[in-house]
Design a protein around this motif. Structure first.
Motif, PDB file in Angstrom:
ATOM      1  N   VAL A   1      29.211  52.983  21.975  1.00  0.00           N
ATOM      2  CA  VAL A   1      30.351  53.029  22.893  1.00  0.00           C
ATOM      3  C   VAL A   1      30.537  51.663  23.559  1.00  0.00           C
ATOM      4  CG1 VAL A   1      31.147  53.990  25.083  1.00  0.00           C
ATOM      5  CG2 VAL A   1      30.277  55.504  23.317  1.00  0.00           C
ATOM      6  N   HIS A   2      29.440  51.079  24.013  1.00  0.00           N
ATOM      7  CA  HIS A   2      29.501  49.764  24.650  1.00  0.00           C
ATOM      8  C   HIS A   2      30.093  48.715  23.703  1.00  0.00           C
ATOM      9  CE1 HIS A   2      27.868  45.747  25.550  1.00  0.00           C
ATOM     10  NE2 HIS A   2      28.012  46.087  26.805  1.00  0.00           N
ATOM     11  N   ASN A   3      29.607  48.673  22.476  1.00  0.00           N
ATOM     12  CA  ASN A   3      30.061  47.659  21.528  1.00  0.00           C
ATOM     13  C   ASN A   3      31.533  47.841  21.170  1.00  0.00           C
ATOM     14  OD1 ASN A   3      27.538  46.484  21.490  1.00  0.00           O
ATOM     15  ND2 ASN A   3      26.855  47.592  19.675  1.00  0.00           N
ATOM     16  N   HIS A   4      31.972  49.092  21.067  1.00  0.00           N
ATOM     17  CA  HIS A   4      33.375  49.352  20.758  1.00  0.00           C
ATOM     18  C   HIS A   4      34.282  48.826  21.879  1.00  0.00           C
ATOM     19  CE1 HIS A   4      36.916  51.421  19.200  1.00  0.00           C
ATOM     20  NE2 HIS A   4      37.142  51.836  20.435  1.00  0.00           N
ATOM     21  N   VAL A   5      33.916  49.116  23.126  1.00  0.00           N
ATOM     22  CA  VAL A   5      34.728  48.664  24.252  1.00  0.00           C
ATOM     23  C   VAL A   5      34.649  47.144  24.401  1.00  0.00           C
ATOM     24  CG1 VAL A   5      35.062  48.820  26.758  1.00  0.00           C
ATOM     25  CG2 VAL A   5      34.494  50.877  25.435  1.00  0.00           C
ATOM     26  N   LEU A   6      33.460  46.584  24.195  1.00  0.00           N
ATOM     27  CA  LEU A   6      33.302  45.133  24.312  1.00  0.00           C
ATOM     28  C   LEU A   6      34.128  44.404  23.258  1.00  0.00           C
ATOM     29  CD1 LEU A   6      31.927  42.716  25.667  1.00  0.00           C
ATOM     30  CD2 LEU A   6      30.016  43.004  24.065  1.00  0.00           C
ATOM     31  N   ARG A   7      34.181  44.934  22.051  1.00  0.00           N
ATOM     32  CA  ARG A   7      34.991  44.290  21.004  1.00  0.00           C
ATOM     33  C   ARG A   7      36.466  44.253  21.400  1.00  0.00           C
ATOM     34  NH1 ARG A   7      31.197  46.479  17.306  1.00  0.00           N
ATOM     35  NH2 ARG A   7      32.347  48.447  17.178  1.00  0.00           N
TER      36      ARG A   7
END
Length: 223
Positions: free
Chosen positions: A155-161
């Motif tokens: 979830v973090h990586n998706h939002v950060l991207r």
């Protein structure tokens, strides 16, 4: 130190100088000597601070991992929420200087060896969260711990991207996404009602809630 003497550049300034060179002329075509000159430090100082060119790309991640270990070593009332807050700490760090984060993102995308190291770095965050949950919740099913840790990282990586690709992405976007994940997992803080000390405890828990979390909440109520 005399008043005219200049302070040495910060690690962030050296990282920024290196990433600018990597973006302009390519990772492979950039030498350590060029980075040191651009940053205003000696070659030996660069190696002492970072070790190598690939290390300077991931220097922020190394610092964040150290900070998260210290954060998770503290006592937290709700371990699941603590893992989510750790994810938010990482996001805030990179959102504070989005241009630097975007430059790093572009450099990593162009270099297969750096992309491979990035995958390993993401796994290190997952492992840190996984190990913390198992330590904080004795008896927790290992599958529940690794699933939650991987979910938070994903979830973090998706939002950060989204942020790195230029979209306006406030931290509230990640917080809401993590709250939704905790609801699906059945561990959102505050989903059980408070009771008086002498009251009978009648507890209803979601089917998805791990047994270790049920045990933790019952223990909190009874003590």
């Amino acid at each position: 130190m005399s008043e005219s003497a200049e302070a040495p550049p910060t690690r962030t300034a050296v990282v920024a100088a290196a990433l600018e060179l990597f973006a302009d002329q390519g990772f492979g075509a950039t030498s350590v000597e060029q980075i040191a000159k651009a940053a205003g430090i000696s070659r030996s100082t660069f190696f002492r601070q970072f070790g190598g060119k690939d290390d300077v790309v991931f220097a922020d991640h190394e610092e964040m991992l150290d900070e998260l270990r210290a954060y998770l070593d503290r006592t937290h009332a709700n371990p699941w929420a603590a893992v989510c807050e750790a994810s938010l700490l990482v996001f805030r760090r990179f959102a504070a200087d989005p241009e630097l984060a975007r430059r790093r993102y572009q450099v990593v995308r162009q270099e297969p060896p750096l992309r491979e190291r990035e995958i390993v770095t993401v796994f290190r965050y997952e492992r840190l969260f996984d190990e913390y949950l198992r330590r904080a919740l004795p008896g927790l099913d290992p599958l529940a711990a690794v699933s939650f840790a991987a979910g938070v990282a994903a979830v973090h990586n998706h939002v950060l991207r989204r942020l790195l690709r230029g979209a306006r992405t406030p931290v509230s976007v990640l917080r809401h996404a993590l709250d939704d994940m905790m609801r699906r997992f059945g561990v959102l803080p505050g989903t059980t009602e408070d009771h008086d000390a002498d009251a009978v405890v009648v507890a209803v828990f979601p089917r998805t809630m791990p047994m270790a979390e049920i045990t933790r909440r019952l223990s909190d109520e009874l003590t």
